[in-house]
Design a protein around this motif. Structure first.
Motif, short mmCIF file in Angstrom:
data_model
loop_
_atom_site.label_atom_id
_atom_site.label_comp_id
_atom_site.label_asym_id
_atom_site.label_seq_id
_atom_site.Cartn_x
_atom_site.Cartn_y
_atom_site.Cartn_z
N LEU A 127 27.57 38.30 41.84
CA LEU A 127 27.95 39.70 41.54
C LEU A 127 28.92 40.19 42.61
CD1 LEU A 127 24.34 40.96 40.68
CD2 LEU A 127 26.12 40.25 39.09
N TYR A 159 31.77 41.91 41.94
CA TYR A 159 32.54 43.06 41.50
C TYR A 159 31.62 44.28 41.31
CZ TYR A 159 36.41 39.88 40.75
OH TYR A 159 37.40 38.96 40.94
N PHE A 160 32.26 45.43 41.23
CA PHE A 160 31.49 46.69 41.10
C PHE A 160 32.12 47.53 40.00
CE2 PHE A 160 30.69 51.15 42.20
CZ PHE A 160 29.31 51.14 42.31
N ARG A 200 26.79 46.41 40.16
CA ARG A 200 27.45 45.18 40.58
C ARG A 200 27.47 44.23 39.39
NH1 ARG A 200 24.96 43.04 46.12
NH2 ARG A 200 26.59 41.44 45.74
N VAL A 247 33.51 44.15 45.23
CA VAL A 247 32.42 44.85 45.91
C VAL A 247 32.88 45.37 47.28
CG1 VAL A 247 30.16 44.54 47.02
CG2 VAL A 247 30.55 43.68 44.71
#
Length: 396
Positions: free
Chosen positions: A23, A25-26, A33, A52
């Motif tokens: 995870l 990315y956000f 996430r 992130v």
């Protein structure tokens, strides 16, 4: 190891339950996430997705900005609290000073009244004592004469019972007619002169009271050399009336040429002063004080920032205090006389209904120049006498 909820599923920390990817990315919209596949082809496709690390930086920036905003607001409240504390201290000092001043003023009046009462009572007592002592003396003398006359009358009365001529002649020759003991019987009989104390006592004492009153209504005057050509100042300089036509006056640097105003003669640069202006039934007027340096040419702006502290009346019922933003005042009983009180060192300009002594408005200021009274009866509309302004003179 604890998992993380993503799209409703519990996964291993840092891994997507659907795609098994990290995870990294956000999703800004859903604040979650996500993995790269979620962002490209998954349920977060088309959403605003960032790495992130970038999201973390943005969120920290947001936290920092919010923290600074809260810190700024907290500082504002701290400064506000300090100002409140200063005002509390100032208020307590002013209250204490005012209570002390009121106590001293009333003590002076009480002392004056007590002294007047004592002096008058002593005067009455002295007059009474002198009168009563004199009446007692006259009474004592009168009783003594009555006794002497009675003793003289006794042999006469007893002789009246006889017909012996010789005896009667003897008594007449040996007795007195009493004139010798009544030589002073016509001394005037005095009376208590109370009429000298029957004058209008309270009014008499009230007039004498002005010797202990520090601030009374002063007979200020208008300065005709400053009057606009459409204003006529009376010979005694205590009335000003608007005219329909200009007076043939000489141009002068001190004379108003646009604003229909006139200044007072009396400069105010120290102490406390009070005067009253009769406004009669006028429907409009301007009253106040101004720095002596205000411009005489062109329109005046009635604002404290322009060196003018003024009260106005329009249409017979609209009263305004001319502050930086005009303040409309609600006055129940229309005054026919306005009192103006200036405490130069105290920074106060106070307007009163001079008939009831009720406050209309007060300005607070820190004066830095000499003040002069400012007046305007405004442009004449009907009978000019209705718009006449007159300085009230207290008759003592």
């Amino acid at each position: 190891m604890m998992g993380e909820c993503v799209d409703g599923a519990v996964v291993e920390a840092g891994k997507c339950s659907e795609h098994g990817k990290k995870l990294v990315y956000f999703c800004k919209g859903e604040k979650l996430r996500v993995c790269s596949k979620c962002a490209i082809v998954g349920s977060h496709q088309g959403h605003s997705v960032v790495p992130v690390e970038e999201a973390l930086g943005e969120l920290k920036d947001l936290l920092s900005a919010r923290s600074k905003d809260l810190e700024s607001k907290s500082l504002e409240q701290s400064l506000r609290l300090e100002e409140i504390d200063r005002n509390v201290t100032t208020a307590k000092e002013e209250i204490e000073m005012l209570q002390h001043q009121v106590g001293n003023d009333f003590a002076a009046l009480r002392n004056f009244l007590d002294a007047e009462e004592k002096a008058l009572m002593e005067e009455i007592a002295a007059e009474a004592q002198g009168t009563l002592e004199e009446l007692d003396r006259l009474k004592s003398e009168c009783l003594q004469r009555m006794g002497s006359l009675k003793r003289l009358a006794e042999p006469l009365n007893s002789t009246l019972q006889t017909d012996n001529l010789r005896e009667i002649l003897k008594v007449l020759n040996t007795t007195s007619d009493g004139s010798d003991c009544c030589e002073t019987m016509n001394d005037p009989i005095i009376r208590f002169k109370g009429e000298r104390f029957h004058s209008p006592l309270q009014y008499r004492v009230w007039k004498k009271m002005f010797q202990v009153i520090q601030t009374v209504a002063e007979p200020f005057t208008f300065d005709p050399l400053t009057a606009h050509p459409y204003l006529e100042v009376s010979t005694n300089q205590r009335s000003v009336t608007p005219r329909c036509e200009a007076l043939p006056v000489a141009y002068a640097d001190d004379r108003f040429d646009t604003s229909l105003c006139v200044l007072g003669n009396e400069p105010l640069s120290t102490g406390k002063r009070y005067w009253e202006v009769s406004v009669r039934n006028s429907a409009k007027w301007d009253l106040g004080v101004a720095y002596s340096s205000i411009p005489r040419h062109g329109d005046l702006m009635y604002k404290p920032s322009r060196g003018i502290w003024c009260l106005t009346l329009r249409e017979g019922c609209i009263y305004q205090a001319c502050d930086e933003l005009d303040i409309e005042l609600h006055i129940q009983h229309k005054p026919s006389r306005i009192g103006i009180y200036v405490d130069y060192e105290g920074g106060v300009v106070l307007f009163l209904n001079a008939e009831t002594m009720q406050m209309i408005h007060v300005f607070r200021a820190s004066f830095t120049e000499q003040l002069l009274p400012l007046y305007s009866p405004c442009i004449v509309e009907k009978s000019s006498n209705e718009q006449r302004l007159t300085i009230f003179k207290l008759i003592l």
